[in-house]
Design an enzyme around this catalytic site. Structure first.
Site, PDB file in Angstrom:
ATOM      1  N   HIS A  14       0.912  -1.200   0.243  1.00  0.00           N
ATOM      2  CA  HIS A  14      -0.322  -0.376  -0.410  1.00  0.00           C
ATOM      3  C   HIS A  14       0.836   1.654   0.244  1.00  0.00           C
ATOM      4  O   HIS A  14       1.828   1.620   0.735  1.00  0.00           O
ATOM      5  CB  HIS A  14      -0.880  -0.410   1.624  1.00  0.00           C
ATOM      6  CG  HIS A  14      -0.048   0.032   2.662  1.00  0.00           C
ATOM      7  ND1 HIS A  14       0.472   1.259   3.098  1.00  0.00           N
ATOM      8  CD2 HIS A  14       0.081  -0.718   3.153  1.00  0.00           C
ATOM      9  CE1 HIS A  14       0.926   1.377   3.660  1.00  0.00           C
ATOM     10  NE2 HIS A  14       1.314  -0.087   4.357  1.00  0.00           N
TER      11      HIS A  14
ATOM     12  N   HIS B  33      12.760   0.112 -11.995  1.00  0.00           N
ATOM     13  CA  HIS B  33      12.646  -1.479 -12.232  1.00  0.00           C
ATOM     14  C   HIS B  33      12.598  -2.211 -10.678  1.00  0.00           C
ATOM     15  O   HIS B  33      13.482  -2.087 -10.242  1.00  0.00           O
ATOM     16  CB  HIS B  33      13.532  -2.152 -13.234  1.00  0.00           C
ATOM     17  CG  HIS B  33      13.533  -3.110 -13.364  1.00  0.00           C
ATOM     18  ND1 HIS B  33      13.610  -3.656 -14.609  1.00  0.00           N
ATOM     19  CD2 HIS B  33      12.509  -3.896 -12.736  1.00  0.00           C
ATOM     20  CE1 HIS B  33      13.927  -4.979 -14.671  1.00  0.00           C
ATOM     21  NE2 HIS B  33      12.828  -5.257 -13.846  1.00  0.00           N
TER      22      HIS B  33
HETATM   23  O1  JB2 Z   1      18.178   1.706 -28.554  1.00  0.00           O
HETATM   24  C1  JB2 Z   1      17.713  -0.215 -28.589  1.00  0.00           C
HETATM   25  C2  JB2 Z   1      18.224  -1.126 -28.403  1.00  0.00           C
HETATM   26  N1  JB2 Z   1      19.477  -1.044 -27.838  1.00  0.00           N
HETATM   27  C3  JB2 Z   1      19.108  -2.559 -27.494  1.00  0.00           C
HETATM   28  N2  JB2 Z   1      16.502  -0.226 -29.989  1.00  0.00           N
HETATM   29  C4  JB2 Z   1      16.190  -0.879 -29.769  1.00  0.00           C
HETATM   30  N3  JB2 Z   1      14.701  -1.908 -30.937  1.00  0.00           N
HETATM   31  N4  JB2 Z   1      16.228  -2.257 -29.562  1.00  0.00           N
HETATM   32  C5  JB2 Z   1      17.581  -2.314 -28.714  1.00  0.00           C
HETATM   33  N5  JB2 Z   1      18.207  -2.983 -28.147  1.00  0.00           N
HETATM   34  C6  JB2 Z   1      18.222  -4.750 -28.326  1.00  0.00           C
HETATM   35  O2  JB2 Z   1      17.624  -4.981 -27.220  1.00  0.00           O
HETATM   36  C7  JB2 Z   1      19.522  -5.352 -28.506  1.00  0.00           C
HETATM   37  O3  JB2 Z   1      19.959  -5.661 -29.277  1.00  0.00           O
HETATM   38  C8  JB2 Z   1      18.666  -6.316 -27.818  1.00  0.00           C
HETATM   39  O4  JB2 Z   1      18.483  -7.466 -28.931  1.00  0.00           O
HETATM   40  C9  JB2 Z   1      17.836  -6.423 -26.676  1.00  0.00           C
HETATM   41  C10 JB2 Z   1      17.943  -6.222 -25.550  1.00  0.00           C
HETATM   42  O5  JB2 Z   1      18.033  -7.872 -25.122  1.00  0.00           O
HETATM   43  P1  JB2 Z   1      18.265  -8.623 -23.786  1.00  0.00           P
HETATM   44  O6  JB2 Z   1      18.048 -10.065 -23.457  1.00  0.00           O
HETATM   45  O7  JB2 Z   1      20.106  -8.814 -23.601  1.00  0.00           O
HETATM   46  O8  JB2 Z   1      18.270  -7.594 -22.802  1.00  0.00           O
HETATM   47  P2  JB2 Z   1      16.898  -7.652 -21.856  1.00  0.00           P
HETATM   48  O9  JB2 Z   1      17.256  -6.181 -21.816  1.00  0.00           O
HETATM   49  O10 JB2 Z   1      15.644  -7.887 -22.648  1.00  0.00           O
HETATM   50  O11 JB2 Z   1      16.808  -8.206 -21.065  1.00  0.00           O
HETATM   51  C11 JB2 Z   1      17.324  -8.199 -19.931  1.00  0.00           C
HETATM   52  O12 JB2 Z   1      16.628  -7.553 -18.067  1.00  0.00           O
HETATM   53  C12 JB2 Z   1      15.378  -8.141 -18.576  1.00  0.00           C
HETATM   54  C13 JB2 Z   1      14.582  -7.277 -16.840  1.00  0.00           C
HETATM   55  C14 JB2 Z   1      17.742 -10.220 -19.298  1.00  0.00           C
HETATM   56  O13 JB2 Z   1      18.819  -9.737 -18.141  1.00  0.00           O
HETATM   57  C15 JB2 Z   1      16.591 -10.653 -18.518  1.00  0.00           C
HETATM   58  O14 JB2 Z   1      16.615 -11.839 -18.006  1.00  0.00           O
HETATM   59  C16 JB2 Z   1      15.925  -9.686 -17.264  1.00  0.00           C
HETATM   60  N6  JB2 Z   1      15.224  -9.945 -17.126  1.00  0.00           N
END
Ligand code: JB2
Length: 214
Positions: A142, A151
């Site tokens: 609450h 996050h």
């Molecule tokens: O400027 C961007 C950009 N920068 C990185 N624009 C766009 N459209 N895409 C971007 N990316 C892309 O985001 C990267 O190339 C990559 O494919 C993606 C980030 O994926 P990643 O799996 O490395 O991180 P995440 O932030 O999706 O996930 C992390 O954080 C989450 C909170 C992981 O550690 C997860 O396990 C966690 N749950």
């Protein structure tokens, strides 16, 4: 709500985002994924195609397209936050995303682009700021305040009246006891138990949590 939807990023967080969008029956509106590295995006179980980099946005103006932030990691360069602010400034809208299996109390304010994932609970009197994430199974009890771009990681617990300022990260499974204030862009490590206020930008770990050196 209507119009096309594009997912920014195709990594780990985006998978959870896309599952949430499908659960909300938005599949007809999802046109694809944009990723900085489109050739290395893992396949997703929803057959949502990768269209290219953010340069493709020129074919998807803000008048017809809304964006969903699929970048999860907060990171030192605050990339998720910067991307959101840059594209919002260009006129794009980011719908908030509340999984149908999240519990969000009546009257909770959820900002533009905020994401509340499956199994999360956000209790009465709380506020979730724009582009913030309350991740899978996290609890905001609450009168909580999750600032813009902050996050709250999977399974983390914010007890009553906790304030997490802009861009801060509370790691998976961490607990923040009641009434504590976590400063902007601070990082609370996974599993930490925070019993005192956390300074802006501080990095905390352990039980009870202590500040880590720079
Ligand atoms: O400027 C961007 C950009 N920068 C990185 N624009 C766009 N459209 N895409 C971007 N990316 C892309 O985001 C990267 O190339 C990559 O494919 C993606 C980030 O994926 P990643 O799996 O490395 O991180 P995440 O932030 O999706 O996930 C992390 O954080 C989450 C909170 C992981 O550690 C997860 O396990 C966690 N749950």
């Amino acid at each position: 709500m209507s119009g096309k939807l594009l997912v920014l990023g195709g990594g780990g967080h985006a998978q959870v985002v896309m599952e949430t969008m499908i659960s909300l029956a938005w599949q007809e509106r999802i046109v694809g994924i944009l990723d900085a590295d489109p050739d290395h995006v893992p396949e997703n179980p929803f057959a949502i195609p990768v269209l290219g980099t953010d340069a493709e946005l020129e074919h998807f103006p803000p008048e017809s397209t809304q964006l969903v932030n699929g970048l999860g990691a907060v990171g030192k360069d605050h990339h998720r936050e910067r991307l959101f602010l840059r594209l919002q400034k260009q006129g794009y809208q980011f719908p908030s995303l509340v999984h149908p299996d999240a519990v969000v109390a009546r009257g909770v304010r959820v900002g533009a682009g905020a994401q509340i994932m499956a199994g999360a609970v956000v209790q009465v009197g709380s506020v979730v700021g724009e582009n913030a994430i309350v991740n899978t199974g996290a609890v905001v009890d609450h009168d909580g305040a999750v600032g813009a771009h902050a996050h709250v990681g999977p399974g983390a617990v914010l007890c009553g009246g906790v304030t997490v300022d802009e861009g801060a990260l509370v790691g998976a499974g961490a607990t923040v006891i009641q009434g504590v204030h976590v400063g902007h862009h601070a990082v609370v490590g996974a599993g930490a138990v925070v019993v005192r206020n956390v300074a802006n930008g501080a990095r905390m770990a352990g039980v009870p949590a202590r500040e880590l050196p720079e």
